[in-house]
Design a protein around this motif. Structure first.
Motif, PDB file in Angstrom:
ATOM      1  N   GLU A   1      -3.576  -7.497   4.127  1.00 57.00           N
ATOM      2  CA  GLU A   1      -3.219  -7.146   2.756  1.00 57.00           C
ATOM      3  C   GLU A   1      -2.317  -5.922   2.738  1.00 57.00           C
ATOM      4  O   GLU A   1      -2.220  -5.193   3.736  1.00 57.00           O
ATOM      5  N   VAL A   2      -1.706  -5.727   1.585  1.00 58.82           N
ATOM      6  CA  VAL A   2      -0.787  -4.604   1.389  1.00 58.82           C
ATOM      7  C   VAL A   2      -1.428  -3.287   1.820  1.00 58.82           C
ATOM      8  O   VAL A   2      -0.827  -2.485   2.535  1.00 58.82           O
ATOM      9  N   ILE A   3      -2.674  -3.098   1.406  1.00 56.39           N
ATOM     10  CA  ILE A   3      -3.328  -1.815   1.682  1.00 56.39           C
ATOM     11  C   ILE A   3      -3.489  -1.586   3.186  1.00 56.39           C
ATOM     12  O   ILE A   3      -3.411  -0.448   3.657  1.00 56.39           O
TER      13      ILE A   3
ATOM     14  N   ARG B  50      -0.645   9.514  -1.720  1.00 56.15           N
ATOM     15  CA  ARG B  50      -0.999  10.372  -0.586  1.00 56.15           C
ATOM     16  C   ARG B  50       0.153  10.461   0.409  1.00 56.15           C
ATOM     17  O   ARG B  50       0.468  11.539   0.924  1.00 56.15           O
ATOM     18  N   ILE B  51       0.795   9.327   0.680  1.00 57.15           N
ATOM     19  CA  ILE B  51       1.926   9.330   1.626  1.00 57.15           C
ATOM     20  C   ILE B  51       3.023  10.256   1.092  1.00 57.15           C
ATOM     21  O   ILE B  51       3.608  11.048   1.831  1.00 57.15           O
TER      22      ILE B  51
ATOM     23  N   LYS C 274      -8.055  -2.935  -6.119  1.00 57.22           N
ATOM     24  CA  LYS C 274      -7.114  -3.101  -4.995  1.00 57.22           C
ATOM     25  C   LYS C 274      -5.808  -2.375  -5.254  1.00 57.22           C
ATOM     26  O   LYS C 274      -5.278  -1.672  -4.387  1.00 57.22           O
TER      27      LYS C 274
ATOM     28  N   GLU D 233      -6.126   1.328  -5.170  1.00 57.10           N
ATOM     29  CA  GLU D 233      -6.181   1.842  -3.807  1.00 57.10           C
ATOM     30  C   GLU D 233      -4.771   1.937  -3.210  1.00 57.10           C
ATOM     31  O   GLU D 233      -4.425   2.906  -2.528  1.00 57.10           O
ATOM     32  N   VAL D 234      -3.946   0.938  -3.515  1.00 51.54           N
ATOM     33  CA  VAL D 234      -2.564   0.942  -3.011  1.00 51.54           C
ATOM     34  C   VAL D 234      -1.791   2.120  -3.616  1.00 51.54           C
ATOM     35  O   VAL D 234      -1.105   2.854  -2.901  1.00 51.54           O
TER      36      VAL D 234
ATOM     37  N   LEU E 116      -0.244  -0.232   4.500  1.00 50.96           N
ATOM     38  CA  LEU E 116      -0.035   1.122   3.976  1.00 50.96           C
ATOM     39  C   LEU E 116      -0.940   2.132   4.673  1.00 50.96           C
ATOM     40  O   LEU E 116      -0.526   3.242   5.003  1.00 50.96           O
ATOM     41  N   LYS E 117      -2.200   1.724   4.871  1.00 53.19           N
ATOM     42  CA  LYS E 117      -3.152   2.651   5.499  1.00 53.19           C
ATOM     43  C   LYS E 117      -2.712   3.023   6.909  1.00 53.19           C
ATOM     44  O   LYS E 117      -2.921   4.156   7.357  1.00 53.19           O
TER      45      LYS E 117
ATOM     46  N   ILE F  50       0.361   3.249   7.960  1.00 56.25           N
ATOM     47  CA  ILE F  50       1.454   4.233   7.815  1.00 56.25           C
ATOM     48  C   ILE F  50       0.872   5.581   7.367  1.00 56.25           C
ATOM     49  O   ILE F  50       1.250   6.640   7.871  1.00 56.25           O
ATOM     50  N   GLU F  51      -0.064   5.504   6.423  1.00 49.56           N
ATOM     51  CA  GLU F  51      -0.671   6.728   5.910  1.00 49.56           C
ATOM     52  C   GLU F  51      -1.391   7.493   7.028  1.00 49.56           C
ATOM     53  O   GLU F  51      -1.417   8.730   7.034  1.00 49.56           O
TER      54      GLU F  51
ATOM     55  N   SER G   9      -2.852   5.334  -2.075  1.00 48.86           N
ATOM     56  CA  SER G   9      -2.284   5.477  -0.733  1.00 48.86           C
ATOM     57  C   SER G   9      -0.822   5.920  -0.822  1.00 48.86           C
ATOM     58  O   SER G   9      -0.382   6.814  -0.104  1.00 48.86           O
TER      59      SER G   9
END
Lengths: 227, 314, 204
Positions: C80-82, A50-51, A40, A43-44, C85-86, C88-89, A47
């Motif tokens: 969740e955090v991801i 990538r941003i 997890k 993955e964060v 973020l996703k 925004i990404e 991300s």
């Protein structure tokens, strides 16, 4: 368990440098349990990278993966394809896992995204407290099961020092508020066990050569070695 | 008593051994290479104290080394008690420095754990803590009495030290404090200086425990005194110095006088009253006056407490 | 629209108690607001409250910007955090979670967890150089149709003042990407939220 904390993002960016194919590799054992470097969290971080790359127009490609245990080579085999394809592996495993990865895929560039910090006990959800220093010379049989090496700020063998107050250690900073005085705890528990005499006798200096002061340690179980 | 019977033969040891009421002072080396600071403090205290503690990077702040400063103090007429903390040296460095101190003619050593590095100006440094204060006392005692290094190897000439320790009668757990003193006696401490005393009733309670165990007959106990310059210092020690117990009536008394000459005079008066009260307690063998950055107050206090002239011993 | 619009984000940030408030106040006037910029905003809405409140706002014929696109969740605690973020990404200009009033969560504390995660994402965005104001947490009840419209308007104005997400990806549908990241957590769109059965509630 082994605990770790993620490094500041800028430090990770500096380690990554101008590499184009980036693999963020988590580990699903200790660092996943402490919510720092499991799949997890990998993955964060991927991300985030990538941003950042998108904004900076670096063209970097970032993927993530996780090994069941990064410290064991057979689990690294399972992610070998992804590792081989990357220019750099940003490992979120503990210091052991990171080195295991670097050794297995030598000379692949492997950098840490976490700071491994302690052998901690999960006191409550999302709170870990240091409990063991892996010093190689355990004394807790005589200290009521409480480790004075890491739980006393001065690693005293004959505590508490004069800075113990109301059961608290003199070392109290905003980051480390309310450290319990280990020797106060030892005294109270020994009393409850009726073993105060263990604290009245003087304990000799510790053999630090059995810890990292003696050089890198090695452990062999001859009876278990494969033949 | 002949000289050969002394463990180290220092002025402090002789005065305490003869049962005379001892007075020790304290002197903090400067945070620069200016050795004249020690010279001046030593000259100020000479003749008013029997020996002076030279602190060892106190509060974990770097200063001129205690042994070098102790040598300077000695050359300026005061016998030094060098302090040695376990925070900054491992057992090799400690033994080497103690041998060196002996060769320079320094023979009193106060063995301490040391304030934690987080209090000082190098919080990122590695705290050594190879030994603790009790291990250090025992190591020094074995060097002196058994001519042995910590590892057990023998040496030709043993360093002679009168071994001191510190104890905080106000630390917790309170019931363990007298036991900890006993541990230090077992390790080999000859004299003990206490943390600054402001709460005399609590100190008396502690001394009762000490006497009940007969510890006052096994170690020379010097009661610690810190003269207050004003109410600010009293409040600071009450609230911010670990292990300090400053009762409200002391704070109120200092708050009742104007800051400046009046509060200085009141602080000295309070110190004198406390010395007189402490001297009456059975088992108190002397006082240790810690006038932090106020060494010039010591001569007045010692004189007003009726402790002059200081005894001379052969 | 200049004045009122530009001030809104700073006031909002201050109202949220964010440390970024003074900074936002300093920076806001410097931004060039493109009057034609229509931000894409993703709302992660709890079906017990915000999603129903949106429906109520509709019934009440309240106006709110069409910039917001909702994704229904069984509880904001599933976010969740991801996921944030996703979104925004994938290029979303703003993202917020809308959960029940504090103390009113159907699952007791899901909305409190969501708030902590949103706060964490703000820190992560700051690390990577994206304005943390692009994500937010709101609380409301299913009866607060007007509040739903007000939040949607306020947040849209805030994002308009911030300008486009620097990570703007052509051809990527942020809403679809966010839904995909959620996997089975996202509930199907349903303009008329039905009363959830307890089975549904515990299906997670």
């Amino acid at each position: 368990m082994i605990t770790a904390e993620r490094k500041p993002f800028d430090e990770i960016l500096a380690l990554v440098g101008d590499k184009k194919k980036i693999l963020v590799a988590g580990c699903d054992t200790c660092v996943a349990i402490c919510l720092t470097g499991g799949e997890k969290e990998a993955e964060v971080l991927a991300s985030e990278l990538r941003i950042k790359a998108e904004q900076d127009g670096t063209g970097a490609e970032v993927e993530h993966t996780a090994a069941i245990r990064q410290c064991e080579w057979e689990y690294l085999d399972m992610i070998a394809d992804k590792v081989e394809a990357a220019d750099i592996v940003v490992s979120m495993a503990c210091g052991i896992g990171i080195q295991s990865m670097a050794e297995k895929f030598e000379p692949k560039l492997v950098v840490p995204a976490v700071d491994t910090n302690m052998l901690g006990m999960p006191q409550e959800h999302a709170l870990w407290l240091e409990r063991c220093g892996a010093c190689g010379d355990c004394v807790i049989g005589e200290t009521a099961g409480i480790c004075p090496v890491v739980r006393c700020s001065k690693s005293l063998m004959n505590g508490p020092c004069g800075g113990s107050h109301d059961g608290k250690c003199e070392v109290t900073t905003p980051e480390k508020e309310d450290i319990e005085c280990a020797w106060h705890l030892i005294w109270e528990r020994l009393k409850a066990q009726g073993r105060e005499e263990l604290m009245i006798k003087n304990r000799p200096p510790k053999k630090w050569n059995l810890s990292s002061s003696g050089g890198p340690r090695k452990m062999v179980r001859e009876e278990a070695k494969l033949v | 008593m002949t000289a050969t019977e002394y463990k180290a033969g220092t002025n402090l040891e002789k005065i305490l051994s003869e049962g005379k009421f001892a007075v020790t002072g304290e002197c903090g080396p400067p945070k620069s290479a200016d050795g004249s600071v020690i010279e001046n403090k030593a000259k100020m205290l000479a003749g008013y104290v029997d020996a002076v503690n030279i602190t060892d990077n106190q509060t974990a702040v770097v200063r001129i080394s205690s042994i070098a400063s102790g040598y300077t103090a000695m050359q300026n007429g005061v016998e030094p008690i060098v302090q040695m903390t376990c925070r900054d040296r491992n057992r090799l460095a400690m033994q080497a420095d103690l041998l060196g101190a002996h060769t320079l003619g320094i023979h009193n050593c106060l063995c301490l754990t040391g304030d934690h590095l987080s209090f000082g100006n190098h919080p990122e440094a590695r705290g050594v803590h190879d030994l603790d204060a009790i291990n250090l006392i025992e190591m020094l005692r074995r060097m002196r009495d058994e001519k042995k290094f910590d590892c057990g190897e023998e040496m030709d000439v043993a360093p002679k030290f009168y071994i001191g320790c510190a104890e905080n009668p106000f630390g917790d757990p309170f019931e363990f404090r007298a036991i900890r003193l006993k541990k230090k006696i077992l390790a080999g401490a000859d004299f003990m200086q206490t943390q600054c005393i402001f709460n005399i009733p609590k100190f008396k309670t502690w001394m009762e425990e000490v006497r009940a165990e007969g510890l006052h007959q096994e170690i020379k106990i010097l009661a610690g005194i810190t003269p207050l310059k004003g109410v600010g210092g009293a409040r600071y020690m009450k609230n911010f110095v670990p292990g300090m117990d400053v009762p409200d009536e002391i704070v109120d008394r200092m708050a009742g006088v104007e800051k400046g000459p009046a509060s200085h005079a009141e602080g000295k008066k309070l110190a004198v009253e406390m010395i007189k009260e402490l001297a009456e307690i059975e088992g108190v063998a002397g006082v240790h006056i810690m006038a932090v950055e106020w060494e010039e107050a010591v001569p007045d206090i010692v004189e007003a407490a009726g402790l002059l002239p200081r005894p001379t011993v052969a | 629209m200049a004045d009122a619009d530009v001030k809104a984000p700073a006031a909002e940030a201050a109202a949220e108690g964010g440390a970024a408030a003074p900074e936002a106040a300093d920076e806001a006037p410097k931004r060039v607001v493109d009057p034609d910029f229509e931000p894409e905003i993703i709302v992660f809405a709890c079906h017990y409250c915000a999603y129903a409140a949106a429906d109520l706002a509709g019934s009440m014929r309240l106006q709110y910007p069409t910039n917001i696109r909702m994704i229904k969740l069984p509880c904001t605690g599933k976010l969740e955090v991801i996921h944030l973020l996703k979104a925004i990404e994938a290029g979303a200009d703003g993202v917020y979670a809308a959960g029940c009033l504090e103390g009113e969560c159907h699952y007791l504390k899901g909305n409190l967890w969501a708030r902590k995660r949103v706060e964490h994402v703000k820190r992560l965005l700051e690390e990577v150089g994206i304005e943390p104001e692009r994500v937010e947490m709101y609380n409301m009840s299913s009866a607060m149709g007007a509040r739903f419209a007000e939040v949607a308007t306020e947040f849209t104005e805030r994002i308009k003042a911030l300008g486009p997400n620097p990570v703007r990806r052509e051809g990527v549908d942020a809403h679809a990407a966010a839904r995909e990241a959620l996997g089975g957590v996202a509930m199907p769109d349903d303009p008329v939220p039905s009363a959830a059965t307890s089975e549904e509630g515990h299906a997670e």
